[in-house]
Write a protein that holds these residues in place. Structure first.
Motif, PDB file in Angstrom:
ATOM      1  N   PRO A 148      60.658 -56.703 108.679  1.00  0.00           N
ATOM      2  CA  PRO A 148      62.128 -55.702 109.107  1.00  0.00           C
ATOM      3  C   PRO A 148      62.757 -56.542 109.651  1.00  0.00           C
ATOM      4  N   GLY A 149      62.808 -57.552 110.327  1.00  0.00           N
ATOM      5  CA  GLY A 149      63.713 -58.397 110.749  1.00  0.00           C
ATOM      6  C   GLY A 149      63.893 -58.190 112.213  1.00  0.00           C
ATOM      7  N   PRO A 150      65.051 -58.356 112.858  1.00  0.00           N
ATOM      8  CA  PRO A 150      65.497 -58.408 114.488  1.00  0.00           C
ATOM      9  C   PRO A 150      65.664 -56.846 114.600  1.00  0.00           C
ATOM     10  N   ALA A 151      65.859 -56.568 115.915  1.00  0.00           N
ATOM     11  CA  ALA A 151      65.830 -55.053 116.040  1.00  0.00           C
ATOM     12  C   ALA A 151      67.270 -54.688 116.014  1.00  0.00           C
ATOM     13  N   ASP A 152      67.857 -54.660 114.787  1.00  0.00           N
ATOM     14  CA  ASP A 152      69.310 -54.223 114.381  1.00  0.00           C
ATOM     15  C   ASP A 152      69.211 -53.057 114.177  1.00  0.00           C
TER      16      ASP A 152
ATOM     17  N   ASP B  33      60.574 -43.025 103.028  1.00  0.00           N
ATOM     18  CA  ASP B  33      58.998 -42.918 102.944  1.00  0.00           C
ATOM     19  C   ASP B  33      58.347 -44.525 103.038  1.00  0.00           C
ATOM     20  N   ILE B  34      58.128 -44.749 104.389  1.00  0.00           N
ATOM     21  CA  ILE B  34      57.747 -46.128 104.410  1.00  0.00           C
ATOM     22  C   ILE B  34      56.413 -45.919 105.094  1.00  0.00           C
ATOM     23  N   ARG B  35      55.319 -46.373 104.195  1.00  0.00           N
ATOM     24  CA  ARG B  35      53.759 -46.184 104.283  1.00  0.00           C
ATOM     25  C   ARG B  35      53.146 -47.462 105.281  1.00  0.00           C
ATOM     26  N   MET B  36      53.671 -48.710 105.217  1.00  0.00           N
ATOM     27  CA  MET B  36      53.137 -49.534 105.928  1.00  0.00           C
ATOM     28  C   MET B  36      54.514 -50.603 106.220  1.00  0.00           C
ATOM     29  N   ILE B  37      54.221 -51.316 107.293  1.00  0.00           N
ATOM     30  CA  ILE B  37      55.256 -52.276 107.856  1.00  0.00           C
ATOM     31  C   ILE B  37      54.393 -53.494 108.132  1.00  0.00           C
ATOM     32  N   VAL B  38      54.789 -54.671 107.393  1.00  0.00           N
ATOM     33  CA  VAL B  38      54.101 -56.055 107.411  1.00  0.00           C
ATOM     34  C   VAL B  38      54.904 -56.996 108.008  1.00  0.00           C
TER      35      VAL B  38
ATOM     36  N   ALA C 112      58.610 -52.174 115.469  1.00  0.00           N
ATOM     37  CA  ALA C 112      58.411 -51.035 116.346  1.00  0.00           C
ATOM     38  C   ALA C 112      59.745 -50.043 116.072  1.00  0.00           C
ATOM     39  N   PRO C 113      60.885 -50.369 116.260  1.00  0.00           N
ATOM     40  CA  PRO C 113      61.795 -49.443 115.825  1.00  0.00           C
ATOM     41  C   PRO C 113      61.988 -48.828 114.548  1.00  0.00           C
ATOM     42  N   LEU C 114      61.738 -49.490 113.806  1.00  0.00           N
ATOM     43  CA  LEU C 114      61.497 -49.017 112.092  1.00  0.00           C
ATOM     44  C   LEU C 114      60.492 -47.902 112.163  1.00  0.00           C
TER      45      LEU C 114
END
Length: 557
Positions: free
Chosen positions: A321-325, A339-344, A357-359
């Motif tokens: 997801p990159g920086p916390a922008d 509809d995001i099921r996982m963040i890797v 975390a913010p995403l």
């Protein structure tokens, strides 16, 4: 290869190629300036291919060319195909420019090249080889060498498969254009032709421009022929095109955008924009989108690439997801329809993981299920800014699957985890199994080599991980690598091999610096081992140099 069902555009079969041959007639430039000159000519404004362009003489290969081998001299290493191509090029150079690459076979002029009397006696519009034979001339195909192999771009309505051959201009001959297909023969230095083209005074097409750029690096004609002794072209290319700043832009295989164009438009259609922007996601396949974060720089290139894998029927996995922008994360969330099921996270560096975390919070605030943040926790060796703790640690070879019902039936998108320490101790890559795509994080980049910064970075691990990725690519038929910075890379295994070779070549320079300056400092060694790198980059290079030093000492007897 990616599934055809995931391609963005309906496939359109490119036009079949026609066999042709082109010859670059060379001479050493007169005067003291040195360099070489090449003979060029302007095509008719009414020509069906490249009208009005300055080109090298050439044309289609005729059936008689392949039947004329006994009329030509050949090198022992010259294949039948190359001989046919050379004969075609000799014929075309005579028909178009009156240049005769032939020598006398007998008599007092045996071995001497054709002269003005020979040229005047041969009719350009009658069978060429028969006339040469009647005058006791043999075609000097043994003096014609392969420089390059070009295949016309897939998007064009007329396509050719054409070797670009080179030969020395025979002494005493003068080019005279046929004034039908070719006009205004001119001797020009490659660099001058390129400058005139840039000024809008000397129109040329892409293969001509790129050939002249390569030719400009040679100081003499002999240097050109020395480079061709192995009978192989210096390069082979079938260019691809996209759009850049609203204009058509063409690229060779060695250019950074080429792999991305091959992935998105395998048939060569010119529909893919190559402009770097952070406002909207770029679809690469139906199930893969890229959104670049607004953090361009020396270390990040155009910015960090965040990827979405999936579709509306399956939901999405967000990669890096990159920086916390906030704006970047909002665009990423909206591109997934929320509809995001996982963040890797491929690793924990500050341009990759802080946005996780913010995403995740965005998804929860919208009333969606809390997608788990996945990856590997940062090691104790990580810098403070790279501290990272996932909701769950991933295992090597673990599968992350999305599943759903589409109009055409059940559809899946599966990511396989590949543990690849080296750039960072907690680095991993991801293989999209169904489409044979490798998401490489920072392990493999397009346009630069990644920094390996001890103690969290380890060069021995990095090189071992390259071998692991190569094995994965071989097993799954991976052709494309999607890096965290830069365009998609094609020829996945070739890119990995070049990267490893570059790293080992750099390590050899580091070792040489250490041996030459055994009491030297890291600053001394970086000046020697990275002399080809701008000094402003030496502080960064010094971090990778330390990683090489550690590996050298690890293997020292």
């Amino acid at each position: 290869m990616p599934r055809t069902s995931q391609q963005l555009h309906p496939y359109r079969e490119p036009v079949a190629t026609r066999l042709a041959a082109t010859v670059l007639l060379l001479r050493d430039a007169p005067g003291n300036a040195g360099g070489i000159e090449v003979l060029m000519t302007r095509r008719s404004d009414k020509a069906s291919f490249a009208p009005g362009a300055y080109v090298f003489p050439g044309g289609g290969i005729d059936a008689l060319d392949a039947q004329s081998h006994t009329a030509a001299d050949r090198r022992p290493t010259q294949s039948d195909l190359h001989l046919t191509q050379a004969i075609a090029a000799i014929r075309e150079s005579f028909e178009e420019l009156g240049v005769l690459l032939a020598r006398h076979a007998d008599g007092p002029r045996k071995g001497l090249m054709a002269d003005a009397q020979d040229i005047a006696a041969i009719d350009r519009h009658q069978p060429f080889v028969a006339q040469c034979t009647a005058r006791g001339l043999r075609l000097a195909a043994d003096s014609v060498f392969m420089l390059a192999h070009w295949i016309t771009d897939r998007d064009l309505p007329r396509r050719f498969d054409v070797p670009f051959l080179v030969a020395r201009m025979p002494e005493g001959q003068e080019p005279v254009a046929d004034e039908a297909e070719q006009f205004e023969p001119v001797w020009v230095r490659p660099a001058d032709a390129l400058a005139r083209h840039e000024a809008g005074q000397f129109f040329m097409i892409f293969p001509t421009i790129r050939t002249l750029q390569r030719l400009a690096t040679f100081a003499t004609t002999q240097a050109v022929f020395d480079a061709l002794a192995h009978e192989l072209p210096l390069w082979t290319s079938c260019p691809r095109a996209g759009t850049l700043a609203g204009k058509e832009a063409r690229y060779m295989e060695s250019d950074m955008p080429y792999g991305e164009l091959a992935l998105v438009c395998p048939d060569g259609q010119i529909v893919h924009p190559l402009d770097w922007q952070t406002e909207r996601p770029v679809p690469l396949l139906r199930n893969v989108q890229r959104l670049t974060a607004p953090n361009p720089g020396v270390m990040t290139g155009p910015g960090t690439n965040s990827y979405l894998v999936g579709d509306p029927a399956t939901g999405y996995i967000a990669i890096d997801p990159g920086p916390a922008d906030p704006e970047h994360l909002d665009k990423l969330w909206r591109a997934a329809g929320g509809d995001i099921r996982m963040i890797v996270c491929t690793h924990s560096h500050p341009d990759h993981s802080p946005g996780a975390a913010p995403l995740q919070a965005l998804c929860v605030q919208a009333g969606k299920a809390r997608p788990p943040i996945l990856g590997l926790p940062s090691a104790p060796t990580a810098r403070t800014a790279s501290t990272f703790t996932p909701d769950r640690s991933l295992q090597n070879n673990e599968l992350l699957a999305l599943d759903g019902q589409a109009p055409e039936g059940n559809i899946t998108h599966t990511l396989q985890v590949i543990y690849t320490p080296g750039h960072a101790a907690n680095h991993l890559c991801l293989l999209l199994v169904e489409d044979a795509l490798l998401f490489s994080g920072d392990h493999v980049l397009n346009g630069s080599t990644t920094v390996v910064d001890p103690p969290d970075g380890n060069m021995a691990d990095y090189l071992d991980s390259l071998d692991k990725l190569d094995a994965v690519c071989a097993e799954h038929g991976v052709e494309f690598i999607l890096p965290a910075h830069g365009y998609v890379l094609g020829d996945a295994r070739g890119a990995i091999a070049k990267l490893k070779a570059h790293r080992l070549a750099r390590e050899a320079k580091v070792l040489a610096a250490m041996q030459a300056l055994p009491q030297g400092s890291m600053e001394d060694w970086v000046r020697h081992a990275y002399a080809d790198v701008p000094p402003r980059m030496w502080p960064v290079a010094q971090r990778s140099l330390l990683a090489h030093v550690e590996r050298i000492r690890m293997f020292a007897p």
